[in-house]
Enzyme design. Structure first.
Site, PDB file in Angstrom:
ATOM      1  N   ARG A 107      -7.316  -5.486  -1.632  1.00  0.00           N
ATOM      2  CA  ARG A 107      -7.836  -4.133  -1.406  1.00  0.00           C
ATOM      3  C   ARG A 107      -6.883  -3.191  -2.106  1.00  0.00           C
ATOM      4  O   ARG A 107      -5.735  -3.031  -1.691  1.00  0.00           O
ATOM      5  CB  ARG A 107      -7.906  -3.843   0.088  1.00  0.00           C
ATOM      6  N   GLY A 108      -7.339  -2.591  -3.185  1.00  0.00           N
ATOM      7  CA  GLY A 108      -6.481  -1.762  -4.017  1.00  0.00           C
ATOM      8  C   GLY A 108      -5.741  -0.669  -3.275  1.00  0.00           C
ATOM      9  O   GLY A 108      -4.544  -0.475  -3.479  1.00  0.00           O
ATOM     10  N   GLU A 109      -6.432   0.033  -2.411  1.00  0.00           N
ATOM     11  CA  GLU A 109      -5.806   1.139  -1.694  1.00  0.00           C
ATOM     12  C   GLU A 109      -4.672   0.660  -0.793  1.00  0.00           C
ATOM     13  O   GLU A 109      -3.733   1.402  -0.529  1.00  0.00           O
ATOM     14  CB  GLU A 109      -6.848   1.881  -0.856  1.00  0.00           C
ATOM     15  N   THR A 168      -2.724  -2.349  -1.247  1.00  0.00           N
ATOM     16  CA  THR A 168      -1.605  -3.105  -1.817  1.00  0.00           C
ATOM     17  C   THR A 168      -1.392  -2.972  -3.322  1.00  0.00           C
ATOM     18  O   THR A 168      -0.416  -3.510  -3.835  1.00  0.00           O
ATOM     19  CB  THR A 168      -1.762  -4.612  -1.508  1.00  0.00           C
ATOM     20  N   ARG A 169      -2.278  -2.311  -4.046  1.00  0.00           N
ATOM     21  CA  ARG A 169      -2.188  -2.302  -5.519  1.00  0.00           C
ATOM     22  C   ARG A 169      -0.833  -1.816  -6.021  1.00  0.00           C
ATOM     23  O   ARG A 169      -0.262  -2.382  -6.945  1.00  0.00           O
ATOM     24  CB  ARG A 169      -3.285  -1.432  -6.130  1.00  0.00           C
ATOM     25  N   GLU A 185     -16.056 -10.884  -3.016  1.00  0.00           N
ATOM     26  CA  GLU A 185     -15.070 -11.735  -3.682  1.00  0.00           C
ATOM     27  C   GLU A 185     -14.686 -12.918  -2.799  1.00  0.00           C
ATOM     28  O   GLU A 185     -14.662 -14.061  -3.257  1.00  0.00           O
ATOM     29  CB  GLU A 185     -13.807 -10.944  -4.030  1.00  0.00           C
TER      30      GLU A 185
END
Length: 163
Positions: A21-23, A25-26, A88
């Site tokens: 989840r980008g928000e 851990t990106r 995914e």
């Protein structure tokens, strides 16, 4: 010659597919993890680097998962709130069952039992999805989480040394 969409042609295109989840851990854990994998010479599919402009996002991600030897889902607090993460993970678990893909989960600031039993923030996300999506679809997503939550992985509790 086989088309580029055939699974046998794509199977080993990437050594690793990262699902996150980008928000969440990106710009912290995932970016550091990605750089460590690259330093080891591992060919990683990473959406910002491997997706072409104008490419259909969901289909490109599904193809990349199928073309990877290993998938690493990074479960974070809001992972289940993302419909693309749900898709995914479902594809990852299908590839594990159908192709023997290796799945190595990372539980980042979440308890693996919350993933396995759909509790905590995962329960909240699934409750929200049940109001918006067909029950059968949510049931499939939950099954993928149950299966992934039963896999041996890494549990990162949090703190200054997560990077």
């Amino acid at each position: 010659m086989a088309s580029s969409s055939s699974s046998s042609h794509q199977f080993c295109r990437y050594q690793v597919f990262l699902s996150f989840r980008g928000e969440d851990t990106r710009h912290n854990f995932t970016s550091h993890f990605l750089e460590a994998l690259k330093r080891c010479g591992i060919n990683v599919f990473f959406d910002e680097e491997n997706l072409e402009k104008g490419e259909e996002l969901s289909q490109a991600l599904m193809n990349a998962i199928a073309a990877s030897k290993i998938s690493i889902p990074i479960f974070s607090k809001d992972y289940a709130s993302s419909k693309s993460c749900l898709a995914e993970l479902s594809q990852i678990m299908d590839c594990m069952r159908g192709q023997g893909q290796i799945v190595l989960p990372i539980f980042y600031h979440v308890d693996p039992s919350d993933v396995r039993h759909h509790s905590g923030s995962f329960k909240e996300s699934f409750d929200q999805h049940l109001m918006e999506k067909p029950k059968d679809q949510v049931k499939c997503w939950k099954a993928a989480f149950t299966q992934a939550g039963q896999l041996k992985g890494w549990h990162i509790h949090g703190g200054n040394f997560d990077r």
